[in-house]
Design an enzyme around this catalytic site. Sequence first.
Site, mmCIF file in Angstrom:
data_model
loop_
_atom_site.group_PDB
_atom_site.id
_atom_site.type_symbol
_atom_site.label_atom_id
_atom_site.label_comp_id
_atom_site.label_asym_id
_atom_site.label_seq_id
_atom_site.Cartn_x
_atom_site.Cartn_y
_atom_site.Cartn_z
ATOM 1 N N GLU A 123 -13.862 -2.674 41.770
ATOM 2 C CA GLU A 123 -12.707 -2.693 40.871
ATOM 3 C C GLU A 123 -11.567 -1.866 41.485
ATOM 4 O OE1 GLU A 123 -13.694 -0.589 37.281
ATOM 5 O OE2 GLU A 123 -11.895 -1.232 36.201
ATOM 6 N N LYS A 135 -9.686 -7.453 33.666
ATOM 7 C CA LYS A 135 -10.617 -6.819 32.730
ATOM 8 C C LYS A 135 -10.190 -7.107 31.291
ATOM 9 C CE LYS A 135 -11.125 -2.245 32.979
ATOM 10 N NZ LYS A 135 -11.705 -0.992 33.536
ATOM 11 N N CYS A 149 -16.139 -4.382 35.483
ATOM 12 C CA CYS A 149 -16.638 -3.110 34.955
ATOM 13 C C CYS A 149 -16.936 -3.095 33.439
ATOM 14 C CB CYS A 149 -15.653 -2.001 35.323
ATOM 15 S SG CYS A 149 -16.431 -0.355 35.327
#
Lengths: 599, 599
Positions: A44, A126, A162
């Site tokens: 990430e 995300k 994540c």
Amino acid sequence: MAQLRIALAQVNPTVGDLDGNADLIVEWTRRAAAAGAHLVAFPEMMLTGYPVEDLALRTSFVQASQRALADVARRLAAEGLGDLPVVTGYLDRRTVSLVRAGQPAGSPLDAAAWLHGGEVLVRSAKHHLPNYGVFDEYRIFVRGDRLPVVRVHGVDVATAVCEDLWQDGGPVGVTGEAGAGLLLAINASPYESDKDDVRLELCAQRAREAGCAVAYVNMVGGQDELVFDGDSIIVGADGTLLARAPQFTEHLLVADLALPGASARVPEGLTPIDALDGTTITVDRRVLSADPLPAYPVEPQECAEPLDDLAEIYGALVLGTRDYVRKNGFRSVILGLSGGIDSALVATIASDAIGPDRVHAVLLPSRYSSDHSVSDAEELAKRQGLHARTVPIAGMVEAFEAELDLHGLAAENLQARIRANVWMGLSNEEGHLVLTGGNKSELATGYSTLYGDSAGGFAPIKDLVKTTVWDLARWRNAAAGAGAGLPFLHPFATAPIPEAIIVKEPSAELSPGQKDSDSLPPYSELDPLLVDYVEHDMGRDALIAAGHDAALVERVIRLVDLAEYKRRQYPPGPKVTPKNFGRDRRVPITTRWREPAAD
Amino acid sequence: MAQLRIALAQVNPTVGDLDGNADLIVEWTRRAAAAGAHLVAFPEMMLTGYPVEDLALRTSFVQASQRALADVARRLAAEGLGDLPVVTGYLDRRTVSLVRAGQPAGSPLDAAAWLHGGEVLVRSAKHHLPNYGVFDEYRIFVRGDRLPVVRVHGVDVATAVCEDLWQDGGPVGVTGEAGAGLLLAINASPYESDKDDVRLELCAQRAREAGCAVAYVNMVGGQDELVFDGDSIIVGADGTLLARAPQFTEHLLVADLALPGASARVPEGLTPIDALDGTTITVDRRVLSADPLPAYPVEPQECAEPLDDLAEIYGALVLGTRDYVRKNGFRSVILGLSGGIDSALVATIASDAIGPDRVHAVLLPSRYSSDHSVSDAEELAKRQGLHARTVPIAGMVEAFEAELDLHGLAAENLQARIRANVWMGLSNEEGHLVLTGGNKSELATGYSTLYGDSAGGFAPIKDLVKTTVWDLARWRNAAAGAGAGLPFLHPFATAPIPEAIIVKEPSAELSPGQKDSDSLPPYSELDPLLVDYVEHDMGRDALIAAGHDAALVERVIRLVDLAEYKRRQYPPGPKVTPKNFGRDRRVPITTRWREPAAD
């Protein structure tokens, strides 16, 4: 089933170093290609480093990240790596920006991209934004709403970022319905003790829910108070651990997977799916290569053994210290060596982090220093091969006493501040970073001198209670020469910390015969109470119910609450517990709140 | 139309002091009753103080707030005030708590309650949670979804909390459809320069949208880095300003309003309304008194004149400093007085905040101090009537020089740290809070000594660029004796700051003939650039396009980015600009990001 060799590049980017981070992508993609991988994944926010905090709100920074992504895609192709699909994190922004009071300026995204053939194939971001603990992502990001599913050699590979793995619903929630054969999650997940067990269980759970294998690549390295431990993982669709990378070191985890072949009937394009969390996730399907590879021989899987608890904490401290020194452009450190356990452990961590030849110790004896303090410190410096010098402070203390009439705590603090003035002066003169020796028990209770022992640039053990300091010193001595084979230990042939330092009774030596126990409860009682109060947010009644002595609870709560003003001016240090005294625990300085007495 | 006399209690609670804050509610409700009010309102989070930060996540704290609310309702009734409806903010929690990763533990609410007849009549909570700038409310609160509408003497009064007024949609968005005659907003809205104009415009806009009058009660007082300025406001349904409280002082704003009578047809109970922001708000109607009052004679309205820009900033600094001293239990302050403008202004702010007889100044001349530095500092102490003493530092410097060979910056920093050691010693010995003299231009560029001039407990001018320091010094001198009549000024008969201090060229006096201009660009060029870079987040190209010199932009950006490690250890100080160097601007310490050169 279709075969796929994937490579997880567990690497160490630096926040803001877009060029250097891009170089890492090219270098590790080359390694993955050499290993015959069919797909390589980076963490990430790989291109920008993580966390970028409010830099995400700066237009020039977002644009630089966007440009760097396009550049690295072209560069990969130019270097003959264009055929190997690369998944990486970067900073992007929504094209149509939502301008509204309190919304992150420019609508930044914690984004992921597939690079292939010199171009960006597909982008996502995300969806679940963590905003607890050390995370403040509602402040700087807006949500993504897409799940890319890319067909690679006949396998449908979905990608998520994540926190999307940690929350129900969202992109990971629709991975099963999207029919992915592999879920690839890219992460910048900071270390804290025992988190490795939680991560493995989480990956196994999501694999079972989605009915597909999960590959989890994590960042490694230190960034201010955070340490990313790596610990990249691959689990099968049934949750079985297939491969695991070591912690606290850069590593390419390569694994041969046998995965379900994709259904030929599902076309490319966009499909909205109800994510059952009040949002709709759009599945974005692309085909890179539709057909499975011919069968090829499988390499042996690699599965690093997890470290034991103390080794893991020690590894985090070494890596956090090394990267703070290195990424801030220092080549050496300096610290006051008192002959006590705290500075002894910090010196040892520094030796392991950057080598003893770059560690400078100053012995600063005063009229209250015991003989053994000086000789123990000298013995430690000799065993480790540190640069050591002695600067007696008696003359400086007398010069202050000639002008000021100080007593008690004020006179004690004076000595601690004179010592800090010496090591700060040497730091300014010679260019060393100052390491600070304070531990979490001291920070919690305010048992330290503001601008004295608490002064410095980085505080390696600020998140360790005193009993853990002793445990780690014993562990480190035991690991010396025993062939522990840990990559983060300097090869000392014998125990680096003299036993006398570990067994002596702790003392600040700021007044005659002073002991820590004059001011503080025994650490064996204090430390478990601090953990429950500070890390577990337990109130007075809950602490007493958990078995802590009632009078001790009252006393310690008061000490902790009153010391917040000191902690605000403490140097950063690596977080290793579930709650440190950094950005993780946010309480007012000014408060009259005291836990109420029991009814 | 129906008549209603409302009282807005602009008061100063302390975080965590639930007993003291409850006393304030009783005391000011008594005053409101004496003024004949029919309704009295207190600020957001009145019972707990604001901001409570992570205390909201502690069960014992939430329970204490809930108990305190019930207690104060009973106490008001017991003291004969039960018939007067009281609206107040407090900390509550959702009954059915949502346990989910990353959600605030215990589901706390930033709540509001109507108290009447010894009981809690109705509860609601803030719907829009600010999570930008100094606010982190997604971390600690969950959303409310209710709009209480309470009929008081025939007027339907709706209540909302702070941010709900600033965002479209939510409870304020349905106030018009709910048919309220008055919208009462309770607030803890921190001061920043020019925010008073924004607030008035916002209240006027919401009044016109909802088609009803708006009463806005704000907190007043200092809390760590925040200063609440009061400035409570009442506007009519057409947005006209009807009444306004003064800034920076506790005040009961009483106003007679003529409001539309409520429709008799609307029954008590719950009505869900689509808030058009993706949420549903439930209107919760209660009737306290259905019929309008008989006509009564109206009192004259009170409308405080807004302060001019410099007066407003100065008022914020005085109140912020006074409350930090008082709420942390100090009775006096100490500071180093150099003869320069920064320490002169800080001393004056301290005199205004707590009276010159509680301000202790130390003159710390060195071999590089000019004669005028000492005489100007003495003149200032004399004019203001401070306690002043002189502690020469030459002997201490020599004692360090006997052991250390320091040059250049290291030697300069040594002197600054010795001075800090003196005032910290006197603080520890005598119990004064140390005030720090650094300004925002210094913090931004790192032009200060860590643990030297930057040492202390509170830094009153840390959010002022240097040119504003001069402006405020001149403003303060002009206000002396001129009968400015401002409640936050000590009645000095003549100018408290010697003119010589204002006109001299700035110098740290740490080496022979040293001037700020040896190290920094002229403040007239530096300060506007800092404001654009730090407060407006402008990138390199934008700064140059705005007219700043390109070479200066490069130089200053680099200085600002490299000084973050120093700022992290700086004492707190009152925020007065849109972006300070406190919790408001969050950037990494370790970053290689430099604004790119233009293409």
